[in-house]
Design a protein around this motif. Structure first.
Motif, PDB file in Angstrom:
ATOM      1  N   THR A   1       0.888  -1.133  -0.122  1.00 47.79           N
ATOM      2  CA  THR A   1      -0.183  -0.149   0.004  1.00 47.79           C
ATOM      3  C   THR A   1       1.042   1.199  -0.035  1.00 47.79           C
ATOM      4  O   THR A   1       1.046   1.793   0.857  1.00 47.79           O
ATOM      5  N   PRO A   2       1.484   1.400  -1.097  1.00 45.28           N
ATOM      6  CA  PRO A   2       2.421   2.798  -1.148  1.00 45.28           C
ATOM      7  C   PRO A   2       1.717   4.012  -1.152  1.00 45.28           C
ATOM      8  O   PRO A   2       0.358   4.191  -1.407  1.00 45.28           O
ATOM      9  N   ASP A   3       2.354   4.873  -0.252  1.00 43.28           N
ATOM     10  CA  ASP A   3       1.687   6.463  -0.062  1.00 43.28           C
ATOM     11  C   ASP A   3       2.527   7.381  -1.021  1.00 43.28           C
ATOM     12  O   ASP A   3       3.513   8.030  -0.580  1.00 43.28           O
ATOM     13  N   LEU A   4       2.165   7.377  -2.521  1.00 40.11           N
ATOM     14  CA  LEU A   4       2.801   7.897  -3.429  1.00 40.11           C
ATOM     15  C   LEU A   4       2.616   9.535  -2.959  1.00 40.11           C
ATOM     16  O   LEU A   4       3.500  10.431  -3.287  1.00 40.11           O
ATOM     17  N   ASP A   5       1.508   9.945  -2.416  1.00 40.87           N
ATOM     18  CA  ASP A   5       1.514  11.340  -2.219  1.00 40.87           C
ATOM     19  C   ASP A   5       2.616  11.712  -1.080  1.00 40.87           C
ATOM     20  O   ASP A   5       3.058  13.007  -1.278  1.00 40.87           O
ATOM     21  N   ALA A   6       2.634  11.230  -0.117  1.00 44.09           N
ATOM     22  CA  ALA A   6       3.595  11.515   1.075  1.00 44.09           C
ATOM     23  C   ALA A   6       5.051  11.278   0.363  1.00 44.09           C
ATOM     24  O   ALA A   6       5.866  12.230   0.399  1.00 44.09           O
ATOM     25  N   ALA A   7       5.446  10.165  -0.580  1.00 38.92           N
ATOM     26  CA  ALA A   7       6.711  10.281  -1.276  1.00 38.92           C
ATOM     27  C   ALA A   7       6.758  11.512  -1.775  1.00 38.92           C
ATOM     28  O   ALA A   7       7.805  12.079  -2.032  1.00 38.92           O
ATOM     29  N   ARG A   8       5.814  12.037  -2.946  1.00 39.01           N
ATOM     30  CA  ARG A   8       5.986  13.113  -3.699  1.00 39.01           C
ATOM     31  C   ARG A   8       6.217  14.463  -2.693  1.00 39.01           C
ATOM     32  O   ARG A   8       7.117  15.268  -3.036  1.00 39.01           O
ATOM     33  N   ARG A   9       5.629  14.653  -1.732  1.00 37.43           N
ATOM     34  CA  ARG A   9       5.588  15.746  -0.834  1.00 37.43           C
ATOM     35  C   ARG A   9       7.141  16.029  -0.458  1.00 37.43           C
ATOM     36  O   ARG A   9       7.720  16.807  -0.351  1.00 37.43           O
ATOM     37  N   THR A  10       7.666  14.609   0.229  1.00 38.46           N
ATOM     38  CA  THR A  10       8.741  14.711   0.798  1.00 38.46           C
ATOM     39  C   THR A  10       9.982  15.028  -0.156  1.00 38.46           C
ATOM     40  O   THR A  10      10.822  15.902  -0.102  1.00 38.46           O
ATOM     41  N   VAL A  11       9.939  14.562  -1.752  1.00 39.94           N
ATOM     42  CA  VAL A  11      10.878  14.789  -2.491  1.00 39.94           C
ATOM     43  C   VAL A  11      10.798  16.272  -2.915  1.00 39.94           C
ATOM     44  O   VAL A  11      11.743  16.996  -3.027  1.00 39.94           O
ATOM     45  N   LEU A  12       9.530  17.045  -3.312  1.00 42.24           N
ATOM     46  CA  LEU A  12       9.194  18.069  -3.576  1.00 42.24           C
ATOM     47  C   LEU A  12       9.898  19.063  -2.726  1.00 42.24           C
ATOM     48  O   LEU A  12      10.456  20.249  -2.814  1.00 42.24           O
ATOM     49  N   GLN A  13       9.754  18.953  -1.255  1.00 39.70           N
ATOM     50  CA  GLN A  13      10.415  19.720  -0.116  1.00 39.70           C
ATOM     51  C   GLN A  13      11.745  19.864  -0.423  1.00 39.70           C
ATOM     52  O   GLN A  13      12.196  20.928  -0.427  1.00 39.70           O
ATOM     53  N   ALA A  14      12.402  18.777  -0.487  1.00 39.06           N
ATOM     54  CA  ALA A  14      13.768  18.595  -0.581  1.00 39.06           C
ATOM     55  C   ALA A  14      14.369  19.100  -1.955  1.00 39.06           C
ATOM     56  O   ALA A  14      15.444  19.920  -1.879  1.00 39.06           O
ATOM     57  N   LEU A  15      13.639  19.097  -3.194  1.00 40.61           N
ATOM     58  CA  LEU A  15      14.437  19.664  -4.436  1.00 40.61           C
ATOM     59  C   LEU A  15      14.064  21.252  -4.215  1.00 40.61           C
ATOM     60  O   LEU A  15      14.879  22.036  -4.962  1.00 40.61           O
ATOM     61  N   ASP A  16      13.287  21.734  -3.594  1.00 42.44           N
ATOM     62  CA  ASP A  16      13.105  23.253  -3.182  1.00 42.44           C
ATOM     63  C   ASP A  16      14.355  23.857  -2.488  1.00 42.44           C
ATOM     64  O   ASP A  16      14.808  24.997  -2.648  1.00 42.44           O
ATOM     65  N   ILE A  17      14.955  22.851  -1.761  1.00 43.07           N
ATOM     66  CA  ILE A  17      16.216  22.975  -1.020  1.00 43.07           C
ATOM     67  C   ILE A  17      17.632  22.808  -1.742  1.00 43.07           C
ATOM     68  O   ILE A  17      18.568  23.495  -1.713  1.00 43.07           O
ATOM     69  N   GLU A  18      17.301  21.608  -2.552  1.00 44.09           N
ATOM     70  CA  GLU A  18      18.598  21.185  -3.189  1.00 44.09           C
ATOM     71  C   GLU A  18      18.148  20.773  -4.647  1.00 44.09           C
ATOM     72  O   GLU A  18      18.026  19.722  -4.944  1.00 44.09           O
ATOM     73  N   GLU A  19      18.092  21.758  -5.426  1.00 41.33           N
ATOM     74  CA  GLU A  19      17.321  21.549  -6.873  1.00 41.33           C
ATOM     75  C   GLU A  19      18.328  20.955  -7.616  1.00 41.33           C
ATOM     76  O   GLU A  19      17.912  20.462  -8.945  1.00 41.33           O
ATOM     77  N   THR A  20      19.839  20.624  -7.515  1.00 39.09           N
ATOM     78  CA  THR A  20      20.677  19.954  -8.134  1.00 39.09           C
ATOM     79  C   THR A  20      20.861  18.647  -8.109  1.00 39.09           C
ATOM     80  O   THR A  20      21.546  17.895  -8.884  1.00 39.09           O
ATOM     81  N   SER A  21      20.019  18.100  -7.120  1.00 37.74           N
ATOM     82  CA  SER A  21      20.188  16.699  -6.875  1.00 37.74           C
ATOM     83  C   SER A  21      19.637  15.813  -7.959  1.00 37.74           C
ATOM     84  O   SER A  21      18.329  15.796  -7.937  1.00 37.74           O
ATOM     85  N   GLU A  22      20.283  15.075  -8.691  1.00 32.08           N
ATOM     86  CA  GLU A  22      19.886  14.098  -9.586  1.00 32.08           C
ATOM     87  C   GLU A  22      18.900  12.965  -9.010  1.00 32.08           C
ATOM     88  O   GLU A  22      18.111  12.564  -9.480  1.00 32.08           O
ATOM     89  N   VAL A  23      19.498  12.408  -7.710  1.00 32.17           N
ATOM     90  CA  VAL A  23      19.049  11.330  -7.046  1.00 32.17           C
ATOM     91  C   VAL A  23      17.551  11.706  -6.751  1.00 32.17           C
ATOM     92  O   VAL A  23      16.401  10.959  -7.023  1.00 32.17           O
ATOM     93  N   LEU A  24      17.219  12.855  -6.057  1.00 35.86           N
ATOM     94  CA  LEU A  24      15.859  13.386  -6.062  1.00 35.86           C
ATOM     95  C   LEU A  24      15.172  13.638  -7.149  1.00 35.86           C
ATOM     96  O   LEU A  24      13.764  13.402  -7.064  1.00 35.86           O
ATOM     97  N   HIS A  25      15.646  13.814  -8.214  1.00 37.07           N
ATOM     98  CA  HIS A  25      14.882  14.062  -9.589  1.00 37.07           C
ATOM     99  C   HIS A  25      14.456  12.806  -9.995  1.00 37.07           C
ATOM    100  O   HIS A  25      13.373  12.477 -10.652  1.00 37.07           O
ATOM    101  N   ARG A  26      15.367  11.705 -10.007  1.00 33.54           N
ATOM    102  CA  ARG A  26      15.187  10.399 -10.360  1.00 33.54           C
ATOM    103  C   ARG A  26      13.772   9.850  -9.486  1.00 33.54           C
ATOM    104  O   ARG A  26      12.879   9.011 -10.036  1.00 33.54           O
ATOM    105  N   ASP A  27      14.143  10.163  -8.188  1.00 31.81           N
ATOM    106  CA  ASP A  27      12.996   9.712  -7.330  1.00 31.81           C
ATOM    107  C   ASP A  27      11.493  10.195  -7.685  1.00 31.81           C
ATOM    108  O   ASP A  27      10.460   9.585  -7.716  1.00 31.81           O
ATOM    109  N   LEU A  28      11.560  11.325  -7.892  1.00 23.92           N
ATOM    110  CA  LEU A  28      10.180  12.216  -8.253  1.00 23.92           C
ATOM    111  C   LEU A  28       9.831  11.518  -9.765  1.00 23.92           C
ATOM    112  O   LEU A  28       8.562  11.115  -9.884  1.00 23.92           O
TER     113      LEU A  28
END
Length: 258
Positions: free
Chosen positions: A178-205
């Motif tokens: 039962t994945p919670d993709l909304d929670a996963a998305r919120r977490t990644v978007l929060q971090a990308l606002d902080i570290e926009e050059t992170s490729e691993v976070l872009h891949r996660d998204l």
């Protein structure tokens, strides 16, 4: 410089130096100037340093004089006050020792570190709550808006730990029956606002949006990633390029890919 006698601090209003966002001091008795807040962060992150070190670190080009430093230290002492038993939260050094805050003075970075380490080492069932609590401390890019050469190494460490925490949280929210993709998305978007050059976070998204069945969001994320690479003149990793090809294809998307 003298000021009003500082009031003892209520432990419910613990003095805390915040660095995971715009630097500030909470729980003190007065408003804080930027320079005083920067000095407090320096002492908290580099405890035991001498007067000479503080003067150089605060302005490497034009080091402060002791005549400039001491009024700032007095201002800081007045602002943060005393413990409940009236012990100064910033004691005066003795016998050649450097400046160290009383243990009652907290910082959001130090509050982040231990739960993050515990959460990263723990199982999804046991460690996810720790990771969520650490990310709740992050209010923006570390030292946002301040240019402090002495802080550059710790800022990079903070960004790295935030990225690791976010990546692990995204995977844990995306795993299972039962994945919670909304929670996963919120977490990644929060971090990308902080570290926009992170490729691993872009891949996660990209994997999250593909798993959620959002082709428009996938395309937006690809465009954002490519624009980031152009802006910063970055050559994307092979893994990132392969992820872009994967999510734009018709093949199944492994949510937990690295």
């Amino acid at each position: 410089m003298t000021g009003p006698n500082p009031e003892p601090q209520d432990r419910n209003g613990q003095v805390r130096i915040e660095m995971l966002g715009t630097p500030r001091i909470t729980g003190g008795t007065h408003a804080h100037t930027l320079r005083t807040t920067d000095l407090a962060a320096l002492i908290r992150l580099r405890p035991g340093r001498t007067t000479e070190y503080l003067c150089r670190a605060m302005d490497p080009v034009n080091p402060w004089s002791t005549r400039s430093l001491h009024p700032r230290l007095s201002e800081l002492r007045n602002e943060i006050g005393l413990t409940d038993d009236e012990t100064p939260l910033l004691p005066r050094p003795k016998n050649g020792s450097g400046y160290v805050f009383h243990p009652a003075v907290a910082s959001d970075w130090h509050q982040f570190q231990q739960p993050a380490a515990t959460g990263l080492a723990g199982s999804p069932a046991q460690g996810t709550a720790d990771l969520e609590s650490t990310m709740a401390l992050v209010c923006g890019r570390p030292f946002d808006g301040r240019t402090l050469p002495w802080a550059d190494p710790v800022i990079q460490e903070m960004l790295s730990r935030i990225t690791d925490t976010t990546h692990t949280l995204a995977r844990r929210h995306s795993d299972g029956d039962t994945p919670d993709l909304d929670a996963a998305r919120r977490t990644v978007l929060q971090a990308l606002d902080i570290e926009e050059t992170s490729e691993v976070l872009h891949r996660d998204l990209l994997h999250i949006e593909r798993a959620a069945g959002n082709p428009a969001a996938v395309r937006r994320t690809v465009s954002r990633l490519q624009q980031m690479a152009r802006t910063y003149d970055i050559t994307l990793d092979t893994l990132t390029e392969n992820t872009i090809k994967l999510v734009l294809s018709d093949h199944p998307s492994p949510i937990t890919a690295s």
